[in-house]
Design a protein around this motif. Structure first.
Motif: not given
Length: 602
Positions: A44-62
């Motif tokens: 009955t317990v809820s846990k939020c593991l991610l909170h409104n995360v945003s970001g960008t990853f592009r090809s050509g970059r590790l």
């Protein structure tokens, strides 16, 4: 050890794959995510593991995802890879498009931290089967073999290419699992701690290899745990996670100046990754500065999102007619069946010990119940032989698979996530591939015990008796698979035994049907032992069998009709028992399929 000069191998590898028309390469890819939230529910317990995360990853970059333990790195990886959908809100966009899940899975490869591999398949065979499953049928066989050879050379697996995966070291297993992902040449590749269990030199080689992959127009993202300074220098971008939130996103070169802008100064000669993890730690006293930095990152993301929305590029792409898999389900079934059969033939427990065990137990049964089948004075003993043979059939076949199926399930889930094949193809291939060994074992056992115990030498009775034993073995095998798919290996063998005990009690051997309580009588129709024991008894004593031999002065059960009356089976029909068993077996197959579907949807 992995070869140092990757460029010499990766270029021909790329040209082979692209010439074959598989996905990947040629087009720059931008993976962007907006306001991702991930909530799990336990009881009955809820846990939020991610909170409104945003970001960008592009090809050509590790890109590296770093953070302290429990920060949400793996949760973010699981959500971005598309393999966690329940409890997830937000947007994931590729080149500013929201892509439907089917198409998204074809663009993404996810290499988990623990590589689950089939133990009795060699390194080369593993890659060949992966190529057959992930590459279109139009690709010539010679091209697939050439590509497999290039991957083996690329990952430095030449010396162990003919070894079965069960004898590989941790590093070799890791490299092989990465090689499997390379086959389909995906646009976006996720790696969950690819250096786990490797020494410093091997770790450097693996990350160097990932860097080369990113330079081939791929978007490569890796969770990395406390990288050394040398290892960190191989990354272009870094994403720092703390408490399920983004602390920093951007280029590695800008990270320390950005932290410094908020008064978080990295000491000279200090490992930048260690500094970022220290700042993201819950015990960091600079709470206010950390909060300001997180708000700065959120503001930067919101500004980017606003600009994107104004440009009008965000859209949902629906391509329901696009196939999720590279080959048809029939071809998937054929390849998986061949692979499973090969693995089964090389499994000493499933093959050699299984057949030897059935032969030995058949001989023991034959000696213990020697010549009781046609003796009117030993009818009760002969009936006990029926039940004993059923018990052996059910436990020998259920225990064999209940101990091995959970390990195969881990491979199935990983390959399903990798978009290699469908649940339907795997389900039918598993049923078909395990059928011959079950059929051969039970046939050997019953033929030996049947004739040694002097049962009727009549083809129809032999066939009917064998068929009942076969359906019981069939039931046991599917039941073992079902328990192995639902429960962990620590408890599934125990549950198989516990749940079968009531079925044994309602078989009609230990208590007559008419002597059971009215409350329990309906339960007999759910017991596979009822149908098989009744069917065996009808096969031997039904159909107007002639009187049994009798060496004593009087044998009450000399007439077979009295045997059926004693068992309360005089009105029973053999084909009713056949129908009852088939209904139970079909129901278990449906339950197994539903279990597999639920397993991969979690």
């Amino acid at each position: 050890m992995v070869q140092a000069n990757f460029s010499e191998v990766i270029v021909p590898l790329k040209s082979i794959i692209e010439s074959n028309g598989t996905t990947g390469g040629g087009t720059s890819t931008c993976l962007r995510f907006e306001n991702l939230n991930y909530t799990v529910r336990h009881n009955t317990v809820s846990k939020c593991l991610l909170h409104n995360v945003s970001g960008t990853f592009r090809s050509g970059r590790l890109a590296a995802i770093v953070g302290p333990s429990g920060a949400g790195k793996s949760s973010l990886m699981n959500v971005l890879s598309g393999f966690r959908i329940s409890g997830v809100t937000g947007k994931i966009l590729i080149n500013e498009e929201q892509v439907d899940r089917r198409r998204y899975r074809r663009l993404v490869a996810y290499n988990e931290q623990d590589a689950d591999l089939l133990p009795n398949i060699t390194v080369r065979e593993t890659l060949v089967y992966t190529a057959d499953l992930k590459m279109p049928s139009r690709v010539p066989r010679i091209k697939k073999i050439q590509m497999v050879n290039e991957i083996i050379a690329l990952l430095g697996l030449q010396n162990c290419s003919e070894n079965q995966t069960r004898v590989l070291s941790g590093g070799e297993r890791k490299r092989l699992s990465i090689g499997q992902e390379l086959v389909s040449n995906p646009k976006i590749m996720f790696f969950d701690e690819p250096t786990s269990g490797l020494d410093s030199e091997s770790s450097y080689q693996v990350i160097s290899f990932l860097r080369q992959l990113s330079r081939q127009d791929r978007c490569v993202i890796s969770v990395i745990h406390q990288p050394s300074s040398d290892l960190l220098e191989l990354f272009d971008d870094i994403y720092v996670v703390t408490g399920g939130r983004c602390l920093y996103q951007g280029s590695l070169a800008d990270m320390i100046p950005t932290f410094a802008d908020e008064g978080l100064i990295c000491p000279q000669y200090y490992n930048r990754a260690d500094f970022a993890i220290k700042m993201a730690s819950k015990t960091n006293p600079e709470k206010e500065k950390i909060q300001k930095l997180m708000k700065r990152m959120e503001t930067a993301s919101l500004t980017h999102d606003s600009n994107t929305l104004q440009s009008g590029h965000t859209m949902v792409v629906e391509q329901k007619n696009v196939s999720q898999y590279a080959i048809s389900q029939w071809k998937q079934f054929s390849i998986l069946t061949h692979r499973t059969l090969l693995g089964t033939l090389r499994n000493f427990t499933l093959m050699v010990l299984r057949f030897i065990g059935h032969i030995m137990v058949g001989l023991i049964f034959g000696l213990v119940y020697f010549n009781v089948g046609n003796d009117g004075a030993k009818v009760i003993t002969n009936i006990a032989y029926f039940m004993a043979s059923l018990l052996f059939s059910v436990f020998a076949n259920s225990m064999t698979v209940v101990l091995t199926f959970p390990m195969e399930m881990a491979v199935f889930i990983r390959e399903y996530k990798g978009n290699s094949y469908s649940t339907t193809a795997y389900f039918f291939s598993k049923i078909v591939a395990d059928f011959p060994s079950m059929l051969g074992g039970i046939t050997l056992f019953q033929l030996i015990a049947y004739f040694m115990s002097d049962q009727p030498d009549d083809f129809m009775r032999i066939l009917m008796f064998w068929f009942m034993s076969f359906t019981m073995a069939w039931f046991a095998q599917v039941y073992g698979m079902l328990c192995g798919s639902i429960f962990p290996i620590e408890v599934s063998p125990f549950l198989v035994i516990v749940t079968l005990i009531p079925c044994i009690l309602f078989s009609g051997f230990f208590i007559r049907y008419d002597e059971l309580s009215v409350l329990f009588q309906p339960l007999t129709y759910l017991s596979p032992f009822r149908y098989t024991f009744e069917g065996m008894s009808l096969a031997i004593y039904g159909n107007n069998r002639t009187d049994l031999a009798c060496d004593e002065m009087f044998c009450y059960y000399r007439k077979s009709k009295r045997v059926l009356e004693m068992l309360d089976m005089e009105k029973s029909e053999f084909w009713t028992d056949v129908l009852g068993m088939l209904i139970i077996i079909v129901t278990l197959h449906v339950a197994l399929y539903v279990s597999l579907r639920c397993k991969v949807r979690r």
